[in-house]
Scaffold this motif. Structure first.
Motif, PDB file in Angstrom:
ATOM      1  N   LYS A  78      -6.128  -6.937  -0.081  1.00  0.00           N
ATOM      2  CA  LYS A  78      -5.985  -6.263  -1.354  1.00  0.00           C
ATOM      3  C   LYS A  78      -5.386  -5.040  -1.491  1.00  0.00           C
ATOM      4  O   LYS A  78      -5.317  -4.910  -2.895  1.00  0.00           O
ATOM      5  CB  LYS A  78      -7.636  -6.678  -1.895  1.00  0.00           C
ATOM      6  N   TYR A  79      -5.853  -4.290  -0.863  1.00  0.00           N
ATOM      7  CA  TYR A  79      -4.842  -2.937   0.061  1.00  0.00           C
ATOM      8  C   TYR A  79      -3.664  -3.395  -0.876  1.00  0.00           C
ATOM      9  O   TYR A  79      -2.962  -1.905  -1.555  1.00  0.00           O
ATOM     10  CB  TYR A  79      -5.447  -2.573   0.690  1.00  0.00           C
ATOM     11  N   ALA A  80      -3.015  -4.160  -0.097  1.00  0.00           N
ATOM     12  CA  ALA A  80      -1.460  -4.213  -0.265  1.00  0.00           C
ATOM     13  C   ALA A  80      -0.586  -4.609  -2.101  1.00  0.00           C
ATOM     14  O   ALA A  80      -0.147  -4.551  -2.722  1.00  0.00           O
ATOM     15  CB  ALA A  80      -0.796  -5.279   0.628  1.00  0.00           C
ATOM     16  N   GLU A  81      -2.148  -5.209  -2.658  1.00  0.00           N
ATOM     17  CA  GLU A  81      -1.860  -5.916  -4.061  1.00  0.00           C
ATOM     18  C   GLU A  81      -2.590  -5.048  -4.892  1.00  0.00           C
ATOM     19  O   GLU A  81      -1.041  -5.269  -5.689  1.00  0.00           O
ATOM     20  CB  GLU A  81      -3.148  -7.078  -4.026  1.00  0.00           C
ATOM     21  N   LEU A  82      -3.543  -4.019  -4.360  1.00  0.00           N
ATOM     22  CA  LEU A  82      -3.520  -3.206  -5.450  1.00  0.00           C
ATOM     23  C   LEU A  82      -2.196  -2.334  -5.561  1.00  0.00           C
ATOM     24  O   LEU A  82      -1.715  -1.513  -6.220  1.00  0.00           O
ATOM     25  CB  LEU A  82      -4.641  -2.481  -5.170  1.00  0.00           C
ATOM     26  N   PHE A  83      -2.233  -1.228  -3.843  1.00  0.00           N
ATOM     27  CA  PHE A  83      -1.307  -0.777  -3.932  1.00  0.00           C
ATOM     28  C   PHE A  83       0.843  -1.184  -4.955  1.00  0.00           C
ATOM     29  O   PHE A  83       1.351  -0.480  -5.537  1.00  0.00           O
ATOM     30  CB  PHE A  83      -0.393   0.399  -3.062  1.00  0.00           C
ATOM     31  N   ARG A  84       0.635  -2.957  -4.257  1.00  0.00           N
ATOM     32  CA  ARG A  84       2.565  -3.626  -5.643  1.00  0.00           C
ATOM     33  C   ARG A  84       2.498  -2.810  -7.265  1.00  0.00           C
ATOM     34  O   ARG A  84       3.390  -2.378  -7.504  1.00  0.00           O
ATOM     35  CB  ARG A  84       2.177  -4.523  -4.960  1.00  0.00           C
ATOM     36  N   LEU A  85       0.944  -2.598  -7.278  1.00  0.00           N
ATOM     37  CA  LEU A  85       1.146  -2.807  -8.670  1.00  0.00           C
ATOM     38  C   LEU A  85       1.694  -1.135  -9.355  1.00  0.00           C
ATOM     39  O   LEU A  85       1.393  -0.646 -10.213  1.00  0.00           O
ATOM     40  CB  LEU A  85      -0.144  -2.605  -9.173  1.00  0.00           C
ATOM     41  N   PHE A  86       1.263  -0.493  -8.293  1.00  0.00           N
ATOM     42  CA  PHE A  86       2.185   0.733  -8.406  1.00  0.00           C
ATOM     43  C   PHE A  86       3.638   1.042  -7.851  1.00  0.00           C
ATOM     44  O   PHE A  86       3.885   1.880  -7.521  1.00  0.00           O
ATOM     45  CB  PHE A  86       1.347   2.242  -7.807  1.00  0.00           C
ATOM     46  N   ASN A  87       3.830  -0.325  -7.151  1.00  0.00           N
ATOM     47  CA  ASN A  87       5.233   0.234  -5.915  1.00  0.00           C
ATOM     48  C   ASN A  87       5.052   0.828  -4.896  1.00  0.00           C
ATOM     49  O   ASN A  87       5.637   2.046  -4.834  1.00  0.00           O
ATOM     50  CB  ASN A  87       6.989   0.446  -6.867  1.00  0.00           C
ATOM     51  N   LEU A  88       3.837   1.069  -4.528  1.00  0.00           N
ATOM     52  CA  LEU A  88       3.854   2.043  -4.105  1.00  0.00           C
ATOM     53  C   LEU A  88       3.023   1.710  -2.151  1.00  0.00           C
ATOM     54  O   LEU A  88       2.216   1.748  -0.956  1.00  0.00           O
ATOM     55  CB  LEU A  88       2.068   2.645  -3.928  1.00  0.00           C
ATOM     56  N   GLU A  89       3.473   0.319  -1.806  1.00  0.00           N
ATOM     57  CA  GLU A  89       2.685  -0.686  -1.041  1.00  0.00           C
ATOM     58  C   GLU A  89       2.802   0.072  -0.028  1.00  0.00           C
ATOM     59  O   GLU A  89       3.101  -0.756   0.754  1.00  0.00           O
ATOM     60  CB  GLU A  89       3.209  -2.458  -0.966  1.00  0.00           C
ATOM     61  N   HIS A  90       4.210   0.901   0.384  1.00  0.00           N
ATOM     62  CA  HIS A  90       4.830   1.438   1.343  1.00  0.00           C
ATOM     63  C   HIS A  90       3.785   2.607   2.353  1.00  0.00           C
ATOM     64  O   HIS A  90       3.562   2.870   3.365  1.00  0.00           O
ATOM     65  CB  HIS A  90       5.845   2.097   1.815  1.00  0.00           C
TER      66      HIS A  90
END
Length: 158
Positions: free
Chosen positions: A94-106
């Motif tokens: 769920k963390y990667a999914e949340l950050f993907r919303l902002f294009n910040l998964e890195h």
């Protein structure tokens, strides 16, 4: 915490996400925050929020941060919903999914890939680019909130 204080010249606030009004048999997040605080031993630069606070109060405390490094999902929701550049120590998809919303998964470090050098590098990048990242988060929020039944800014632990 020592790296943030000594190398990035920033103060640290250890904010427990999950607290119970009275500590009982099962320790809450204050337990690990207390251990970290005692280990860091830089009391004038590393602060520990050791009392129970409501979700709204925790969100307000987090809202005063320059950057956030967290391993608790709601703490990250609180920070991102307020445009605060954030980094996650992840133990769930769920963390990667949340950050993907902002294009910040890195800025998500999976617990099995975690090492201090990677964390230090990402923290340096987070601090160096905090203004740009804050703008990117703030710009993405309206689009994200449109898609959600409950806007991120309204989410509470209560």
């Amino acid at each position: 915490c020592k790296y943030i204080v000594n190398e990035l010249d920033m103060d640290v606030a250890l904010v427990p996400n999950e607290t119970r009004p009275a500590e009982g048999y099962h320790p809450d997040d204050r337990f690990i925050c207390r251990l970290i605080h005692e280990e860091v031993n830089i009391k004038d630069r590393c602060f520990f929020v050791d009392k129970y606070h409501s979700a709204e109060e925790v969100k307000s405390i987090i809202g005063n941060a320059d950057i956030v490094l967290a391993s608790r999902f709601h703490s990250l929701i609180f920070s991102l919903s307020q445009g605060i550049p954030s980094m996650a120590i992840s133990w769930s998809h769920k963390y990667a999914e949340l950050f993907r919303l902002f294009n910040l998964e890195h800025l998500v470090v999976e617990d099995e890939n975690m090492n201090l050098e990677l964390i230090y590098k990402l923290l340096n990048d987070l601090v160096a680019n905090k203004t740009v990242l804050s703008g990117k988060i703030t710009e993405a929020l309206p689009k994200i909130n449109e898609k959600l039944a409950i806007p991120l800014s309204k989410i509470s632990l209560a």
